[in-house]
Each structure stands twice: as structure tokens, then as C-alpha cells.
Scaffold this motif. Structure first.
Motif, PDB file in Angstrom:
ATOM      1  N   PRO A 104       0.860  -1.257   0.105  1.00 45.20           N
ATOM      2  CA  PRO A 104       0.004  -0.084  -0.148  1.00 45.20           C
ATOM      3  C   PRO A 104       0.879   1.109  -0.160  1.00 45.20           C
ATOM      4  O   PRO A 104       1.979   1.473   0.663  1.00 45.20           O
ATOM      5  CB  PRO A 104      -0.943  -0.011   1.316  1.00 45.20           C
ATOM      6  CG  PRO A 104      -0.028  -1.049   2.318  1.00 45.20           C
ATOM      7  CD  PRO A 104       0.909  -1.907   1.394  1.00 45.20           C
ATOM      8  N   GLY A 107      -5.998   8.693  -0.941  1.00 50.53           N
ATOM      9  CA  GLY A 107      -6.359   7.608  -0.450  1.00 50.53           C
ATOM     10  C   GLY A 107      -5.241   6.589  -0.802  1.00 50.53           C
ATOM     11  O   GLY A 107      -4.232   7.023  -1.417  1.00 50.53           O
ATOM     12  N   TYR A 128      -2.327   0.530  -4.401  1.00 50.68           N
ATOM     13  CA  TYR A 128      -1.381  -0.606  -4.098  1.00 50.68           C
ATOM     14  C   TYR A 128      -0.519  -0.834  -5.500  1.00 50.68           C
ATOM     15  O   TYR A 128      -0.961  -0.528  -6.545  1.00 50.68           O
ATOM     16  CB  TYR A 128      -2.161  -1.810  -3.980  1.00 50.68           C
ATOM     17  CG  TYR A 128      -3.049  -1.717  -2.660  1.00 50.68           C
ATOM     18  CD1 TYR A 128      -2.500  -2.038  -1.572  1.00 50.68           C
ATOM     19  CD2 TYR A 128      -4.185  -1.199  -2.806  1.00 50.68           C
ATOM     20  CE1 TYR A 128      -3.260  -1.930  -0.419  1.00 50.68           C
ATOM     21  CE2 TYR A 128      -5.093  -0.985  -1.626  1.00 50.68           C
ATOM     22  CZ  TYR A 128      -4.586  -1.138  -0.399  1.00 50.68           C
ATOM     23  OH  TYR A 128      -5.112  -1.194   0.763  1.00 50.68           O
ATOM     24  N   ARG A 132      -4.842  -5.252  -6.663  1.00 51.01           N
ATOM     25  CA  ARG A 132      -5.707  -4.875  -5.835  1.00 51.01           C
ATOM     26  C   ARG A 132      -6.180  -3.374  -6.052  1.00 51.01           C
ATOM     27  O   ARG A 132      -5.379  -2.590  -6.560  1.00 51.01           O
ATOM     28  CB  ARG A 132      -5.171  -4.576  -4.224  1.00 51.01           C
ATOM     29  CG  ARG A 132      -5.905  -5.332  -3.170  1.00 51.01           C
ATOM     30  CD  ARG A 132      -5.300  -5.150  -2.077  1.00 51.01           C
ATOM     31  NE  ARG A 132      -6.071  -4.283  -1.077  1.00 51.01           N
ATOM     32  CZ  ARG A 132      -6.157  -4.467   0.221  1.00 51.01           C
ATOM     33  NH1 ARG A 132      -4.838  -5.258   0.870  1.00 51.01           N
ATOM     34  NH2 ARG A 132      -6.895  -4.109   1.220  1.00 51.01           N
ATOM     35  N   GLU A 133      -7.419  -3.077  -6.214  1.00 48.68           N
ATOM     36  CA  GLU A 133      -8.047  -1.887  -6.550  1.00 48.68           C
ATOM     37  C   GLU A 133      -7.774  -0.752  -5.432  1.00 48.68           C
ATOM     38  O   GLU A 133      -7.602  -1.023  -4.221  1.00 48.68           O
ATOM     39  CB  GLU A 133      -9.675  -1.819  -6.484  1.00 48.68           C
ATOM     40  CG  GLU A 133      -9.932  -2.611  -7.539  1.00 48.68           C
ATOM     41  CD  GLU A 133      -9.706  -2.182  -8.981  1.00 48.68           C
ATOM     42  OE1 GLU A 133      -9.677  -0.777  -8.841  1.00 48.68           O
ATOM     43  OE2 GLU A 133      -9.311  -2.742  -9.866  1.00 48.68           O
ATOM     44  N   PRO A 134      -7.452   0.460  -5.858  1.00 47.36           N
ATOM     45  CA  PRO A 134      -7.211   1.410  -4.787  1.00 47.36           C
ATOM     46  C   PRO A 134      -8.526   1.427  -3.704  1.00 47.36           C
ATOM     47  O   PRO A 134      -9.414   1.468  -3.866  1.00 47.36           O
ATOM     48  CB  PRO A 134      -7.162   2.751  -5.699  1.00 47.36           C
ATOM     49  CG  PRO A 134      -7.001   2.149  -7.120  1.00 47.36           C
ATOM     50  CD  PRO A 134      -7.379   0.835  -7.166  1.00 47.36           C
ATOM     51  N   ASP A 135      -7.874   2.125  -2.528  1.00 50.24           N
ATOM     52  CA  ASP A 135      -8.967   2.248  -1.579  1.00 50.24           C
ATOM     53  C   ASP A 135      -9.461   3.762  -1.753  1.00 50.24           C
ATOM     54  O   ASP A 135      -8.978   4.745  -1.117  1.00 50.24           O
ATOM     55  CB  ASP A 135      -8.318   2.169  -0.034  1.00 50.24           C
ATOM     56  CG  ASP A 135      -8.070   0.631   0.213  1.00 50.24           C
ATOM     57  OD1 ASP A 135      -8.525   0.004  -0.474  1.00 50.24           O
ATOM     58  OD2 ASP A 135      -7.207   0.622   1.282  1.00 50.24           O
ATOM     59  N   LYS A 145     -12.785   6.357  -3.230  1.00 50.97           N
ATOM     60  CA  LYS A 145     -14.111   6.304  -3.597  1.00 50.97           C
ATOM     61  C   LYS A 145     -14.308   7.389  -4.769  1.00 50.97           C
ATOM     62  O   LYS A 145     -13.710   8.443  -4.782  1.00 50.97           O
ATOM     63  CB  LYS A 145     -14.897   6.807  -2.306  1.00 50.97           C
ATOM     64  CG  LYS A 145     -14.961   5.728  -1.107  1.00 50.97           C
ATOM     65  CD  LYS A 145     -16.365   5.443  -0.797  1.00 50.97           C
ATOM     66  CE  LYS A 145     -16.767   4.164   0.072  1.00 50.97           C
ATOM     67  NZ  LYS A 145     -14.966   3.593   0.650  1.00 50.97           N
ATOM     68  N   ASN A 171     -11.279   8.238  -7.305  1.00 43.56           N
ATOM     69  CA  ASN A 171     -10.487   6.996  -8.066  1.00 43.56           C
ATOM     70  C   ASN A 171     -10.565   7.416  -9.604  1.00 43.56           C
ATOM     71  O   ASN A 171     -10.355   6.753 -10.206  1.00 43.56           O
ATOM     72  CB  ASN A 171     -11.504   6.011  -7.749  1.00 43.56           C
ATOM     73  CG  ASN A 171     -12.947   6.007  -8.017  1.00 43.56           C
ATOM     74  OD1 ASN A 171     -13.433   6.818  -8.620  1.00 43.56           O
ATOM     75  ND2 ASN A 171     -13.518   4.535  -7.920  1.00 43.56           N
TER      76      ASN A 171
END
Ligand code: HEC
Ligand code: HEC
Length: 272
Positions: free
Chosen positions: A61, A67, A70, A141-144, A146, A150
Motif C-alpha cells: 500500500p 487514499g 497498491y 488490488r483496487e485502490p482504496d 471512492k 478514483n
């Protein structure tokens, strides 16, 4: 008579062909080894491996102002990694921050620095990633983040304003060692991505010595990455060449010891 020569000719042909094949293989091996060395200089493994994860399979991460994102799998696995990248696409990802499918990468991937990597080194890096790295199947992995944070299209605007395209050009009036050092530090070494202060849009305030802010120190992950210029008191003005080499290889010398993210830079330098 003619027949007597045949085996000899055949043998000569065969050994010639074999000789060519093995020298081609040796050249390939040398290229892959050079690519491995360059990948260490660029610290790809530090970012593209998660703690206790497989090397270069991504998943680390990284915090950005909007935000966590990854790092991605850059092993040559064709489904989840970069196995289907052509050399051109690989070079575009490194220099322009654009993935194979055309989406823009966040500048947490230091492409504004890697933009300076020359074609020869890019070729060796590609050879290493395709032939020298073990493929690992591991989905990204998708970014954290919203919606709307994004969305990646604003990165195109960011690039238009801040990305300085063009590989490193030797500076006239500077010697070979100076230019070699500047090429490594500004390009693959991406030292400025931590040691140069960032502006309002997360951009580095200068990508080379023509900017007064270049390498004067930056705040990241709550660590302050020090002033690396020759400034006498807060910079490295009092450090000898040996001091710098000792610090980069061992993480400590008479002036300082390493902590925070600089330690990953050093553990990789030590492996060289
Ligand atoms: C400071 C951390 C960092 C370093 C060092 C780094 N990368 Fe990255 N890289 C990233 C991040 C983060 C992403 C994903 C960005 C995103 O998803 O927007 C990425 C994405 C990529 C991609 C796009 C992959 C895909 O899935 O499409 C490639 C290719 C890549 N990096 C190659 C490299 C190579 C080669 C090196 C070493 C020369 C390197 N990276 C060094 C952080 C880093
Ligand atoms: C991932 C971020 C990062 C990168 C990339 C990075 N550094 Fe650092 N560096 C740091 C941090 C944070 C510190 C301060 C903490 C410490 O001393 O360990 C530091 C400290 C240093 C110091 C000690 C300076 C002092 O006054 O104590 C030197 C020298 C140094 N870095 C050189 C380099 C060079 C040369 C490069 C490029 C090859 C580089 N760094 C790349 C984060 C980074």
C-alpha cells in the motif's frame, strides 16, 4: 576426395552455428544481468513487493493525498502481471505512467524520474523483467478510493502540466562522472521523489539541478527526507564521498543513521 571433406565441412558448419548460438545466449545473459542491476538501482522491488509477499508481485500500500493505492504485479505472469507488455508498452509505463490498457498510473510510481532512462537501459530492464523474473500469479488490488477521487483522467491533466518528457541529456561543461551521477540520481535512483519538496498537486518542485528546490528535502510518510544538496549546515556539504558511499551501503556513518523509507533504498543498494 570430395566426400572426405564432407564431415569436416559439416563439423565446421555445426560448430560455427553452435558458436553463434552460444554467443547470442551469452549476450542475452549479459543483457538480463545488466537489467537486474538497473532494477536494483531503480528500487523496483522495494515498492513492488508487499511485506512477506512474493518479490515484484505487488500489493504494497502507498498513501496518496486521496487514499491508498497498491503497487502492481510486475512479474512476467501473462494474466495478472506484465507478461503481455511489449517493450514499447513497458517503456511507456516507466516514462509516461501509462499502463498497457491505456489507464494513467498515479505518480506514486516515480515515472516523472524514470522519464530520463535512456533506450539502452530500458531495453536491458525489459529483458530482465521478461526473462530474469519468476512469474507470479497474483491479481492487483483496487485502490482504496471512492468515486470521484478514483477517477484517473485528471492524471492526464497532471501529466500535461508536470511531466517533463525526454530522456536524460548530458550537460555540457560537466564531466563523465558528473553526468553519470546525475543520470542515475535524477532518473533510475529517483532520489528527488523523496528528497525534493512537493507542491500543492503532489508534484516535485523541480526535477534537476536547474531548480533551487531540487533535493532540498521533502516530507513523506511523516519522515523528513533530508536536504541532499551541498549546503554546508543542513545539507551534505560536510560529507566526503566516502561518507556518502558508507551511508548508502550500510545505512550509517559518523553523521547520520538511516531510518524510515530510506532503509529500503539502502537494503537494495547493499545487495548490489
Ligand atoms: C516508489 C514506489 C515505486 C517504485 C520505486 C517503482 N514503482 Fe512501479 N508502480 C508503483 C505504483 C504505486 C504503481 C501503480 C500505480 C497505479 O496503480 O496507478 C506502479 C505501476 C507500475 C507499472 C504498471 C503495471 C501495470 O500493472 O500495468 C509498471 C510496468 C511498473 N510500475 C514498473 C516499475 C519498474 C520497472 C520499476 C523499477 C525501475 C518500478 N516500477 C519502481 C510504484 C513504484
Ligand atoms: C523512498 C524515499 C527515499 C528515496 C527514494 C531516497 N531516499 Fe534518501 N532518505 C530518505 C529519508 C526518509 C531520509 C531521512 C532518514 C534517514 O536519514 O534515514 C533519507 C536520508 C538520506 C541521506 C542521509 C542524509 C542526512 O543528512 O542524514 C542520504 C545521503 C540519502 N538519503 C541519499 C539518497 C540518495 C543518493 C538517493 C537516490 C539514490 C535517495 N537517498 C533516495 C528517503 C529516501
Amino acid at each position: 576426395m570430395r566426400n572426405a571433406f564432407k564431415p569436416l565441412v559439416a563439423a565446421l558448419c555445426a560448430s560455427g552455428a553452435l558458436g553463434m548460438m552460444s554467443s547470442a545466449r551469452a549476450a542475452d545473459d549479459a543483457l538480463v544481468a545488466r537489467g537486474a542491476y538497473l532494477a536494483k538501482a531503480g528500487d523496483c522491488i522495494a515498492c513492488h513487493s508487499a511485506p512477506r509477499g512474493k518479490p515484484l508481485a505487488g500489493g504494497l500500500p502507498m498513501m496518496t493525498p486521496v487514499g491508498a493505492i497498491y503497487t502492481t504485479n510486475i512479474t512476467p505472469d501473462p494474466e495478472t502481471g506484465i507478461g503481455r507488455y511489449t517493450e514499447e508498452e513497458f517503456a511507456r509505463a516507466l516514462r509516461e505512467g501509462v499502463a498497457k490498457d491505456g489507464h494513467n498510473l498515479y505518480p506514486a510510481m516515480p515515472y516523472p524520474s524514470y522519464a530520463k532512462i535512456n533506450d539502452e537501459d530500458m531495453h536491458a530492464l525489459y529483458a530482465y523483467f521478461m526473462q530474469g523474473v519468476t512469474p507470479v500469479k497474483q491479481a492487483n488490488r483496487e485502490p482504496d478510493m471512492k468515486w470521484p477521487l478514483n477517477m484517473r483522467w485528471p492524471l492526464k491533466v497532471w501529466n500535461a502540466v508536470f511531466l517533463d518528457k525526454g530522456i536524460y541529456q548530458n550537460k555540457t561543461g560537466k564531466d563523465v562522472a558528473w553526468n553519470r551521477g546525475a543520470y542515475l540520481i535524477q532518473g533510475l535512483g529517483h532520489c528527488g521523489s523523496c528528497h525534493t519538496p512537493r507542491g500543492i498537486a503532489f508534484q516535485e518542485k523541480g526535477l534537476d539541478e536547474s531548480s533551487g528546490a531540487y533535493l532540498t528535502g521533502g516530507l513523506l510518510d511523516n519522515w523528513f527526507a533530508s536536504n541532499l544538496t551541498g549546503e554546508h549546515n543542513t545539507g551534505l556539504g560536510r560529507w566526503s564521498e566516502q561518507d556518502i558511499a558508507t551511508f548508502l551501503k550500510t545505512g550509517a556513518n559518523a553523521h547520520a543513521s538511516a531510518f524510515g523509507s530510506m532503509t529500503s533504498v539502502i537494503t537494495t543498494a547493499r545487495r548490489n
